[in-house]
Design an enzyme around this catalytic site. Structure first.
Site, PDB file in Angstrom:
ATOM      1  N   ASN A   1       0.818  -1.215   0.000  1.00  0.00           N
ATOM      2  CA  ASN A   1       0.000   0.000   0.000  1.00  0.00           C
ATOM      3  C   ASN A   1       0.853   1.267   0.000  1.00  0.00           C
ATOM      4  O   ASN A   1       0.520   2.251  -0.660  1.00  0.00           O
ATOM      5  CB  ASN A   1      -0.959  -0.008   1.187  1.00  0.00           C
TER       6      ASN A   1
ATOM      7  N   ARG B   1      -6.564  -1.117  -8.084  1.00  0.00           N
ATOM      8  CA  ARG B   1      -7.183  -0.028  -7.333  1.00  0.00           C
ATOM      9  C   ARG B   1      -6.253   1.185  -7.236  1.00  0.00           C
ATOM     10  O   ARG B   1      -6.682   2.329  -7.253  1.00  0.00           O
ATOM     11  CB  ARG B   1      -7.531  -0.537  -5.922  1.00  0.00           C
TER      12      ARG B   1
ATOM     13  N   MET C   1     -15.845  -2.762   7.147  1.00  0.00           N
ATOM     14  CA  MET C   1     -15.600  -1.885   6.005  1.00  0.00           C
ATOM     15  C   MET C   1     -16.043  -2.453   4.663  1.00  0.00           C
ATOM     16  O   MET C   1     -16.454  -1.707   3.784  1.00  0.00           O
ATOM     17  CB  MET C   1     -14.115  -1.520   5.955  1.00  0.00           C
TER      18      MET C   1
ATOM     19  N   ASP D   1      -9.534  -5.805  -5.779  1.00  0.00           N
ATOM     20  CA  ASP D   1     -10.250  -6.910  -5.150  1.00  0.00           C
ATOM     21  C   ASP D   1     -11.759  -6.730  -5.223  1.00  0.00           C
ATOM     22  O   ASP D   1     -12.278  -5.625  -5.076  1.00  0.00           O
ATOM     23  CB  ASP D   1      -9.842  -7.030  -3.672  1.00  0.00           C
TER      24      ASP D   1
END
Length: 438
Positions: A23, A97, A344, A121
């Site tokens: 990330n 993403r 989430m 994902d």
């Protein structure tokens, strides 16, 4: 399509070095677009999502030099902004993403950017509102082409302008996008309810090295004074990946293995070690390493009022949602029960049907909650034919297969390769019986 063939039930032993954080790498690689000068970035993981983003950068015109394993120099000197209008970019942009984070840097530097709806994902709805509303607040006009499914963002005035932005959600990628855009905006930008993960902190530290003026690093209140231009950076080192570290801890526990994870950056792990302690897993701090001794049993601790333990995700410094799939698998062989609450993302727990087929005792309460009744290694999981639906479910099923009795086949392993570097080679180094084939 690749597959893993795994013979499970073999305890592992040895030392492992965690890869660089996926990330953080995605954010930092997008930041190279903010300047025409060189940036050298080390400890970049050699994973498919990163390779895809580097491919996008190259096609945009970024000069990319590989100095060594995980060590790259980037220079975005001659950018072809029109590449964003091509079919090729839309295909690559939709595949990960992280591609959304080129929007802020390119908009700030060139005044326009076209972005397809990003992929990644399949874990439920993932709104882009945090990105788009933030960039709109800074002065961008936004048009959505429904037929081609892409966003066109343009700044009609000369510059973006700093604003007070109250984020509705502490989106990590949304925060990164707004921060990068604000570094070149005119005036002061204040971001409240900003994400404050270590990877966001790393991005801010890099930008400050480049000449940005960012304060409040590590908090959810970020203040940025825009500058006219940013420079390069001689060296930035990516942190170790906390999710991969958690994966190795979970693997060691469920397979009764003895593993040392080296150079984990303890100060940036937050509550991750404590969550595994709650699961009854022993882990020891050895300088900046984590040592997990082999243990035949681990008992889930109950809450202080003797209630069943609940583990849920939350924005930092809460637990990252990326570890909940792994904790679900680990709980299947614990002593005791736990409620896993995935707040989430609404589709992330659907992979538990595969664990149930393997013999796990799990009640899927709803799309967000699952109760796991641990089997305490009295009834091992069974080898099975599995399919990897996303990165984290994929590695979780791989961990389950390594602990299972018998042979398992995991299909669609390209999903695992998106987030884990040479995972089969590293597992074989620890003694696992795993074969990659087609």
């Amino acid at each position: 399509m690749g597959i893993f063939k795994i013979k499970g039930g073999i305890p592992l032993k040895g030392e492992i070095q965690p890869q660089g954080a996926k990330n953080e790498s995605l954010q930092v690689l997008c930041a190279v677009l903010l300047t025409s000068e060189k940036l050298r970035i080390k400890n970049i993981p050699e994973i498919e999502d990163i390779k895809c983003l580097i491919k996008i950068l190259k096609d945009l015109g970024v000069l990319v030099k590989k100095n060594g394993i995980g060590d790259y120099t980037f220079q975005a000197k001659n950018i072809n902004i029109e590449y964003l209008n091509t079919k090729k970019f839309r295909e690559y942009g939709k595949s990960i993403r992280g591609s959304i984070m080129i929007a802020g840097p390119l908009l700030a530097r060139f005044g326009k950017v076209c972005i397809p709806i990003p992929g990644g994902d399949r874990i439920g709805r993932r709104s882009l509102d945090a990105h788009l509303k933030g960039l709109k607040s800074l002065g961008s006009n936004i048009h959505y082409d429904n037929e081609c499914q892409y966003f066109d963002l343009r700044v009609h005035k000369k510059n973006l302008n700093g604003k007070y932005i109250l984020m509705e959600e502490a989106s990590i990628t949304g925060t990164a996008n707004i921060i990068m855009a604000a570094t070149l905006a005119k005036g002061k930008t204040t971001i409240y309810n900003a994400a404050c993960e270590p990877y966001i902190q790393q991005l801010c530290k890099l930008l400050n090295k480049m000449g940005a003026k960012i304060k409040g690093i590590g908090s959810n209140l970020i203040n940025i004074i825009g500058v006219k231009e940013l420079g390069g950076c001689k060296k930035h080192t990516i942190l170790p990946d906390m999710v991969e570290i958690g994966s190795w801890i979970g693997l060691a526990a469920i397979t009764c293995s003895e593993i040392k994870i080296k150079n984990v950056s303890w100060k940036n792990l937050g509550i991750v070690p404590n969550i595994f302690h709650k699961m009854g897993i022993k882990l020891e701090k050895d300088k900046d390493n984590i040592y997990i001794p082999s243990q035949e049993s681990y008992q889930i601790k109950k809450s202080l009022n003797n209630a069943i333990l609940t583990i849920s995700d939350a924005p930092w410094p809460g637990l990252t949602p990326d570890l909940l799939s792994i904790l679900t698998v680990v709980a299947t062989q614990a002593k005791g029960s736990v409620l896993i609450h995935q707040k989430m993302f609404e589709s992330r727990l659907f992979f538990v049907d595969k664990l149930i087929e393997m013999g796990a005792q799990i009640i899927l309460c709803d799309p967000h909650r699952a109760t796991v009744i641990g089997l305490n290694h009295k009834s091992p999981l069974r080898g099975s034919l599995l399919n990897s639906p996303d990165i984290r479910a994929g590695i979780s099923l791989l961990i389950a297969a390594l602990s299972a009795k018998g042979t398992s086949i995991i299909q669609n392993i390209e999903q695992i390769d998106r987030g884990y570097e040479n995972i089969d080679e590293r597992l074989r180094f620890l003694g696992a019986d795993i074969l990659r084939t087609t």
